[in-house]
Design a protein around this motif. Structure first.
Motif, PDB file in Angstrom:
ATOM      1  N   THR A  42      22.653  86.795  44.711  1.00 47.61           N
ATOM      2  CA  THR A  42      23.155  86.663  43.347  1.00 47.61           C
ATOM      3  C   THR A  42      24.622  86.275  43.424  1.00 47.61           C
ATOM      4  OG1 THR A  42      21.646  88.426  42.705  1.00 47.61           O
ATOM      5  CG2 THR A  42      23.351  87.847  41.136  1.00 47.61           C
ATOM      6  N   SER A  43      25.014  85.326  42.616  1.00 49.54           N
ATOM      7  CA  SER A  43      26.401  84.884  42.639  1.00 49.54           C
ATOM      8  C   SER A  43      27.313  85.960  42.052  1.00 49.54           C
ATOM      9  CB  SER A  43      26.550  83.589  41.840  1.00 49.54           C
ATOM     10  OG  SER A  43      26.349  83.843  40.467  1.00 49.54           O
ATOM     11  N   ALA A  44      28.573  85.898  42.410  1.00 52.64           N
ATOM     12  CA  ALA A  44      29.554  86.858  41.897  1.00 52.64           C
ATOM     13  C   ALA A  44      29.673  86.731  40.382  1.00 52.64           C
ATOM     14  CB  ALA A  44      30.904  86.637  42.563  1.00 52.64           C
ATOM     15  N   TRP A  45      29.533  85.542  39.872  1.00 51.32           N
ATOM     16  CA  TRP A  45      29.630  85.333  38.429  1.00 51.32           C
ATOM     17  C   TRP A  45      28.509  86.075  37.706  1.00 51.32           C
ATOM     18  CZ3 TRP A  45      26.410  83.000  34.808  1.00 51.32           C
ATOM     19  CH2 TRP A  45      26.985  82.790  33.560  1.00 51.32           C
ATOM     20  N   ALA A  46      27.295  85.985  38.221  1.00 53.81           N
ATOM     21  CA  ALA A  46      26.161  86.662  37.598  1.00 53.81           C
ATOM     22  C   ALA A  46      26.277  88.176  37.760  1.00 53.81           C
ATOM     23  CB  ALA A  46      24.853  86.164  38.192  1.00 53.81           C
ATOM     24  N   ARG A  47      26.772  88.626  38.918  1.00 54.25           N
ATOM     25  CA  ARG A  47      26.929  90.059  39.152  1.00 54.25           C
ATOM     26  C   ARG A  47      27.967  90.672  38.219  1.00 54.25           C
ATOM     27  NH1 ARG A  47      26.559  88.996  44.492  1.00 54.25           N
ATOM     28  NH2 ARG A  47      28.802  88.888  44.677  1.00 54.25           N
ATOM     29  N   SER A  48      28.989  89.901  37.864  1.00 53.22           N
ATOM     30  CA  SER A  48      30.056  90.451  37.028  1.00 53.22           C
ATOM     31  C   SER A  48      29.569  90.753  35.617  1.00 53.22           C
ATOM     32  CB  SER A  48      31.228  89.472  36.966  1.00 53.22           C
ATOM     33  OG  SER A  48      30.854  88.308  36.254  1.00 53.22           O
ATOM     34  N   ALA A  49      28.498  90.129  35.175  1.00 51.21           N
ATOM     35  CA  ALA A  49      27.982  90.349  33.829  1.00 51.21           C
ATOM     36  C   ALA A  49      27.086  91.574  33.747  1.00 51.21           C
ATOM     37  CB  ALA A  49      27.210  89.118  33.364  1.00 51.21           C
ATOM     38  N   ARG A  50      26.709  92.108  34.898  1.00 52.97           N
ATOM     39  CA  ARG A  50      25.811  93.262  34.913  1.00 52.97           C
ATOM     40  C   ARG A  50      26.605  94.555  34.934  1.00 52.97           C
ATOM     41  NH1 ARG A  50      22.199  90.640  39.475  1.00 52.97           N
ATOM     42  NH2 ARG A  50      21.018  89.220  38.174  1.00 52.97           N
ATOM     43  N   PRO A  51      26.202  95.518  34.148  1.00 48.46           N
ATOM     44  CA  PRO A  51      26.886  96.811  34.193  1.00 48.46           C
ATOM     45  C   PRO A  51      26.667  97.484  35.540  1.00 48.46           C
ATOM     46  CG  PRO A  51      25.175  96.782  32.499  1.00 48.46           C
ATOM     47  CD  PRO A  51      25.154  95.467  33.167  1.00 48.46           C
ATOM     48  N   ALA A  52      27.664  98.177  36.023  1.00 48.84           N
ATOM     49  CA  ALA A  52      27.570  98.844  37.326  1.00 48.84           C
ATOM     50  C   ALA A  52      27.399 100.336  37.120  1.00 48.84           C
ATOM     51  CB  ALA A  52      28.822  98.559  38.137  1.00 48.84           C
ATOM     52  N   GLY A  53      26.301 100.863  37.499  1.00 46.49           N
ATOM     53  CA  GLY A  53      26.097 102.293  37.418  1.00 46.49           C
ATOM     54  C   GLY A  53      24.919 102.651  36.541  1.00 46.49           C
ATOM     55  N   ARG A  54      24.624 103.946  36.554  1.00 45.78           N
ATOM     56  CA  ARG A  54      23.480 104.440  35.809  1.00 45.78           C
ATOM     57  C   ARG A  54      23.880 104.686  34.352  1.00 45.78           C
ATOM     58  NH1 ARG A  54      20.344 110.024  36.698  1.00 45.78           N
ATOM     59  NH2 ARG A  54      18.539 109.476  35.440  1.00 45.78           N
ATOM     60  N   ASP A  55      23.052 104.312  33.426  1.00 48.67           N
ATOM     61  CA  ASP A  55      23.237 104.495  31.981  1.00 48.67           C
ATOM     62  C   ASP A  55      24.432 103.747  31.402  1.00 48.67           C
ATOM     63  OD1 ASP A  55      20.994 106.072  31.839  1.00 48.67           O
ATOM     64  OD2 ASP A  55      22.097 107.938  32.104  1.00 48.67           O
ATOM     65  N   THR A  56      24.996 102.814  32.122  1.00 47.66           N
ATOM     66  CA  THR A  56      26.115 102.044  31.570  1.00 47.66           C
ATOM     67  C   THR A  56      25.631 101.041  30.532  1.00 47.66           C
ATOM     68  OG1 THR A  56      25.971 100.544  33.425  1.00 47.66           O
ATOM     69  CG2 THR A  56      27.606 102.297  33.579  1.00 47.66           C
ATOM     70  N   TRP A  57      24.349 100.755  30.538  1.00 48.00           N
ATOM     71  CA  TRP A  57      23.830  99.836  29.527  1.00 48.00           C
ATOM     72  C   TRP A  57      23.948 100.457  28.137  1.00 48.00           C
ATOM     73  CZ3 TRP A  57      19.679 101.405  26.602  1.00 48.00           C
ATOM     74  CH2 TRP A  57      18.956 102.486  27.094  1.00 48.00           C
ATOM     75  N   ARG A  58      23.853 101.771  28.052  1.00 46.44           N
ATOM     76  CA  ARG A  58      24.018 102.424  26.757  1.00 46.44           C
ATOM     77  C   ARG A  58      25.455 102.309  26.277  1.00 46.44           C
ATOM     78  NH1 ARG A  58      20.768 107.661  28.371  1.00 46.44           N
ATOM     79  NH2 ARG A  58      18.671 106.859  28.041  1.00 46.44           N
ATOM     80  N   ALA A  59      26.391 102.540  27.173  1.00 46.03           N
ATOM     81  CA  ALA A  59      27.804 102.478  26.805  1.00 46.03           C
ATOM     82  C   ALA A  59      28.228 101.054  26.471  1.00 46.03           C
ATOM     83  CB  ALA A  59      28.649 103.017  27.951  1.00 46.03           C
ATOM     84  N   SER A  60      27.515 100.078  26.964  1.00 43.18           N
ATOM     85  CA  SER A  60      27.905  98.695  26.706  1.00 43.18           C
ATOM     86  C   SER A  60      27.720  98.340  25.229  1.00 43.18           C
ATOM     87  CB  SER A  60      27.111  97.730  27.586  1.00 43.18           C
ATOM     88  OG  SER A  60      25.739  97.751  27.217  1.00 43.18           O
ATOM     89  N   GLY A  61      26.883  99.049  24.513  1.00 35.90           N
ATOM     90  CA  GLY A  61      26.651  98.763  23.100  1.00 35.90           C
ATOM     91  C   GLY A  61      27.590  99.514  22.183  1.00 35.90           C
TER      92      GLY A  61
END
Length: 64
Positions: A42-61
């Motif tokens: 996976t490219s660094a650009w694509a990795r940077s868009a993904r949240p790092a860690g558990r349950d961070t997808w909730r905090a992203s909203g």
């Protein structure tokens, strides 16, 4: 199979040197083991868009 016994023989026709070379090449490639496909990195650009860690997808909203 003895040392003098050929691995293959031409039963019919008179192949040229190029045809025999193509046959031998095809047999060598076919007899090799299949290599495992390389994992797609996976490219660094694509990795940077993904949240790092558990349950961070909730905090992203949530608002910042």
């Amino acid at each position: 199979m003895s040392a003098e016994e050929p691995l293959f023989r031409v039963v019919r026709g008179v192949p040229t040197a190029e045809e025999l070379a193509a046959l031998v090449g095809a047999l060598i490639v076919r007899s090799r083991r299949a290599a495992a496909p390389a994992a797609a990195s996976t490219s660094a650009w694509a990795r940077s868009a993904r949240p790092a860690g558990r349950d961070t997808w909730r905090a992203s909203g949530l608002p910042r």
